[in-house]
Design a protein around this motif. Structure first.
Motif, PDB file in Angstrom:
ATOM      1  N   LEU A 153     -22.383  30.810 -85.576  1.00  0.00           N
ATOM      2  CA  LEU A 153     -21.967  32.098 -85.903  1.00  0.00           C
ATOM      3  C   LEU A 153     -20.841  32.590 -84.761  1.00  0.00           C
ATOM      4  CD1 LEU A 153     -24.936  33.716 -87.386  1.00  0.00           C
ATOM      5  CD2 LEU A 153     -22.759  33.120 -88.546  1.00  0.00           C
ATOM      6  N   ARG A 154     -21.147  32.187 -83.324  1.00  0.00           N
ATOM      7  CA  ARG A 154     -20.715  32.556 -82.194  1.00  0.00           C
ATOM      8  C   ARG A 154     -19.389  31.721 -82.092  1.00  0.00           C
ATOM      9  NH1 ARG A 154     -23.945  32.764 -76.628  1.00  0.00           N
ATOM     10  NH2 ARG A 154     -22.188  33.968 -76.115  1.00  0.00           N
ATOM     11  N   LEU A 155     -19.306  30.480 -82.536  1.00  0.00           N
ATOM     12  CA  LEU A 155     -17.942  29.839 -82.612  1.00  0.00           C
ATOM     13  C   LEU A 155     -17.242  30.409 -83.553  1.00  0.00           C
ATOM     14  CD1 LEU A 155     -19.781  26.167 -82.663  1.00  0.00           C
ATOM     15  CD2 LEU A 155     -18.128  27.230 -80.946  1.00  0.00           C
ATOM     16  N   TRP A 156     -17.378  31.140 -84.631  1.00  0.00           N
ATOM     17  CA  TRP A 156     -16.519  31.703 -85.672  1.00  0.00           C
ATOM     18  C   TRP A 156     -16.082  32.833 -85.222  1.00  0.00           C
ATOM     19  CZ3 TRP A 156     -20.115  30.637 -90.681  1.00  0.00           C
ATOM     20  CH2 TRP A 156     -19.901  29.444 -91.035  1.00  0.00           C
ATOM     21  N   SER A 157     -16.786  33.590 -84.102  1.00  0.00           N
ATOM     22  CA  SER A 157     -16.377  35.222 -83.911  1.00  0.00           C
ATOM     23  C   SER A 157     -15.826  35.287 -82.250  1.00  0.00           C
ATOM     24  CB  SER A 157     -17.520  36.006 -84.022  1.00  0.00           C
ATOM     25  OG  SER A 157     -18.544  35.553 -83.317  1.00  0.00           O
ATOM     26  N   GLU A 158     -16.309  34.170 -81.246  1.00  0.00           N
ATOM     27  CA  GLU A 158     -16.063  34.350 -79.867  1.00  0.00           C
ATOM     28  C   GLU A 158     -14.998  33.380 -79.485  1.00  0.00           C
ATOM     29  OE1 GLU A 158     -19.765  34.706 -77.665  1.00  0.00           O
ATOM     30  OE2 GLU A 158     -20.556  35.393 -79.386  1.00  0.00           O
ATOM     31  N   GLN A 159     -14.385  33.574 -78.338  1.00  0.00           N
ATOM     32  CA  GLN A 159     -13.533  32.574 -77.700  1.00  0.00           C
ATOM     33  C   GLN A 159     -13.973  31.629 -76.945  1.00  0.00           C
ATOM     34  OE1 GLN A 159     -11.173  32.788 -79.950  1.00  0.00           O
ATOM     35  NE2 GLN A 159      -9.576  32.463 -78.239  1.00  0.00           N
ATOM     36  N   TYR A 160     -14.929  31.829 -75.771  1.00  0.00           N
ATOM     37  CA  TYR A 160     -15.776  31.006 -74.861  1.00  0.00           C
ATOM     38  C   TYR A 160     -17.071  31.499 -74.650  1.00  0.00           C
ATOM     39  CZ  TYR A 160     -11.081  29.508 -74.140  1.00  0.00           C
ATOM     40  OH  TYR A 160      -9.641  28.883 -74.277  1.00  0.00           O
ATOM     41  N   PHE A 161     -17.791  30.826 -74.670  1.00  0.00           N
ATOM     42  CA  PHE A 161     -19.417  31.194 -74.177  1.00  0.00           C
ATOM     43  C   PHE A 161     -20.290  30.017 -73.883  1.00  0.00           C
ATOM     44  CE2 PHE A 161     -19.552  29.911 -78.728  1.00  0.00           C
ATOM     45  CZ  PHE A 161     -20.589  29.171 -78.850  1.00  0.00           C
ATOM     46  N   ASP A 162     -21.143  30.331 -72.953  1.00  0.00           N
ATOM     47  CA  ASP A 162     -22.269  29.429 -72.751  1.00  0.00           C
ATOM     48  C   ASP A 162     -23.539  29.433 -73.226  1.00  0.00           C
ATOM     49  OD1 ASP A 162     -20.527  28.175 -70.872  1.00  0.00           O
ATOM     50  OD2 ASP A 162     -21.450  29.421 -69.160  1.00  0.00           O
ATOM     51  N   HIS A 163     -24.069  28.472 -73.698  1.00  0.00           N
ATOM     52  CA  HIS A 163     -25.463  28.643 -74.534  1.00  0.00           C
ATOM     53  C   HIS A 163     -26.418  27.534 -74.010  1.00  0.00           C
ATOM     54  CE1 HIS A 163     -27.975  28.864 -77.927  1.00  0.00           C
ATOM     55  NE2 HIS A 163     -28.388  27.533 -77.749  1.00  0.00           N
ATOM     56  N   LYS A 164     -27.700  27.872 -73.586  1.00  0.00           N
ATOM     57  CA  LYS A 164     -28.630  27.075 -73.167  1.00  0.00           C
ATOM     58  C   LYS A 164     -30.101  27.657 -73.780  1.00  0.00           C
ATOM     59  CE  LYS A 164     -30.699  24.790 -69.059  1.00  0.00           C
ATOM     60  NZ  LYS A 164     -30.843  24.588 -67.673  1.00  0.00           N
ATOM     61  N   GLY A 165     -30.164  26.818 -74.858  1.00  0.00           N
ATOM     62  CA  GLY A 165     -31.462  27.137 -75.688  1.00  0.00           C
ATOM     63  C   GLY A 165     -32.509  25.985 -75.636  1.00  0.00           C
ATOM     64  N   GLU A 166     -33.530  25.881 -76.615  1.00  0.00           N
ATOM     65  CA  GLU A 166     -34.419  24.770 -76.488  1.00  0.00           C
ATOM     66  C   GLU A 166     -33.742  23.708 -77.373  1.00  0.00           C
ATOM     67  OE1 GLU A 166     -38.813  24.017 -78.913  1.00  0.00           O
ATOM     68  OE2 GLU A 166     -37.802  25.987 -79.350  1.00  0.00           O
ATOM     69  N   PHE A 167     -32.785  23.680 -77.903  1.00  0.00           N
ATOM     70  CA  PHE A 167     -32.286  22.241 -78.549  1.00  0.00           C
ATOM     71  C   PHE A 167     -30.874  21.916 -78.140  1.00  0.00           C
ATOM     72  CE2 PHE A 167     -35.461  24.302 -81.543  1.00  0.00           C
ATOM     73  CZ  PHE A 167     -36.277  23.332 -81.691  1.00  0.00           C
ATOM     74  N   PHE A 168     -30.000  23.054 -77.818  1.00  0.00           N
ATOM     75  CA  PHE A 168     -28.700  22.632 -77.597  1.00  0.00           C
ATOM     76  C   PHE A 168     -28.399  23.339 -76.259  1.00  0.00           C
ATOM     77  CE2 PHE A 168     -28.897  22.869 -82.228  1.00  0.00           C
ATOM     78  CZ  PHE A 168     -28.431  21.748 -82.350  1.00  0.00           C
ATOM     79  N   GLU A 169     -27.428  22.694 -75.486  1.00  0.00           N
ATOM     80  CA  GLU A 169     -26.686  23.163 -74.298  1.00  0.00           C
ATOM     81  C   GLU A 169     -25.432  22.988 -74.378  1.00  0.00           C
ATOM     82  OE1 GLU A 169     -26.731  22.936 -69.292  1.00  0.00           O
ATOM     83  OE2 GLU A 169     -28.262  21.897 -70.350  1.00  0.00           O
TER      84      GLU A 169
END
Length: 393
Positions: free
Chosen positions: A169-185
């Protein structure tokens, strides 16, 4: 304006005025939804799927939902041993259809969310806003083992799906972002093109467990499920809508599946049902799958287990619609009146059985007011286009 209102204003067929939306399920799989050795012209190939899609568009169906499989279940039919992968299937179908809404079904542990997001956006461009996403955790252990893992524990699977979908959902709506979660970075997450659709592609998911319903209520537009009775269908719909609104202030609808045996007389319909289910049914694979779902538990009677296996053989646990056009239409009207917004219908032989169903059942649904009449479109042009496309291969 609500999310559903935006979909309606955009002309999305999944949100049209029909009280009962209709589609078909799993035309990309061998045997589709039936576990039978009965003869059929159905093949899970491109040519057959194009012909089916044209029948659907001409009759005004809303959608096609493919099922994702990576291997067969065994048994004499090796049910679903041949499967057209759903993202590439959707892209191909998008190029040869004009109105029907298509879905990709993704086992989320098998695909990175960045890849899935870009593929959906690309297909959305090809289809001009007619692609949706069906997310599946994965319940067949041998499939997950093929990808070097194991089937996730139930609730952990939905935690994984939650993080996976949040990234999409973020990839569909945002331009650049960082994500660090339980399963993905993810560093500088980015994806172009963005989806054509506003506010985004339609989302569906199956799941009637507490975790499955919560996931659907939080993210999706349709909670897909199999119904046990019309009363249960009504209660399920009320429960999931209440959950979505009270917990997340969101609207949600429900969708189910039905298998159809429609003949001029009740006797003919029941005789064919007896033939393809009781005489030619793949009872071995039905046992494999009902065991996988835990239906072999001692708390279930032999009568219940036999009924459950029949439902799986008939149409992968879909709601049975067996009888004359009037009887089948009555069953569909009951589904609509339960509050369930739509059903995916399945047949043993789509190309042989759907024309009769379309010609004899759909007008009865229009007369009952649960579907609007379909304007006569250029079906001859559709037919010629399909024949030309298939003939060129």
């Amino acid at each position: 304006m609500s999310r559903f209102d935006i979909f309606r204003e955009a002309g999305n067929p999944m949100f049209n005025e029909n009280k009962l939306k209709m589609g078909i399920f799993a035309p990309n799989l061998s045997n589709s939804c039936t576990m039978t050795l009965a003869e059929s012209s159905f093949e899970p190939n491109f040519e057959t799927n194009v012909k089916i899609a044209k029948l659907l568009e001409d009759a005004g169906y809303e959608c096609i939902v493919p099922a994702a499989r990576w291997r067969g279940f065994g048994g004499p039919t090796n049910l679903h041993g041949r499967c057209m992968e759903t993202f590439t299937w959707s892209a191909a179908m998008a190029a040869v259809t004009e109105k029907i809404y298509l879905f990709c079904t993704s086992h989320v542990p098998t695909m990175h969310p960045i890849v899935a997001a870009k593929m959906i956006s690309t297909i959305d461009d090809i289809s001009q806003g007619r692609i949706g996403l069906n997310t599946v955790v994965g319940w067949f252990p041998k499939e997950m083992e093929m990808f070097g893992g194991t089937k996730m524990e139930h609730d952990k699977g939905y935690k994984y799906s939650t993080e996976w979908l949040e990234i999409v959902l973020r990839l569909w709506s945002e331009q650049y972002f960082d994500h660090k979660g339980e399963f993905f970075e993810i560093k500088d997450g980015f994806s172009e093109p963005k989806p054509v659709q506003n506010p985004r592609p339609v989302l569906i998911s199956a799941g009637t467990s507490p975790a499955g319903r919560n996931y659907a209520a939080r993210f999706t537009d349709f909670n897909f499920g199999y119904i046990e009775s019309i009363e249960q269908a009504s209660e399920w719909t009320k429960t999931v809508r209440k959950l979505a609104w009270e917990e997340y202030h969101r609207e949600i609808n429900t969708f189910t599946s039905s298998f159809v045996v429609c003949r001029p007389t009740e006797k003919e319909a029941k005789e064919y049902y007896d033939y393809y289910v009781r005489e030619q049914g793949d009872w071995e694979v039905a046992k494999i799958i009902t065991d996988m779902f835990g239906m072999h538990a001692s708390s279930h009677s032999k009568e219940y287990l036999s009924m459950a296996q029949e439902r799986f053989i008939g149409g992968f646990n879909g709601w049975p619609l067996v009888g004359t056009p009037e009887q089948v239409a009555e069953g569909l009207i009951k589904i609509a009146n339960s509050g369930v917004s739509g059903t995916l219908v399945t047949f043993v032989d789509y190309l042989k059985e759907m024309p009769y169903f379309n010609e004899n059942v759909l007008p009865l649904l229009e007369q009952a007011g649960i579907r609007n009449p379909v304007a006569k479109n250029n079906s001859i042009t559709h037919k010629k286009e399909a024949e030309s496309l298939i003939g060129s291969r």
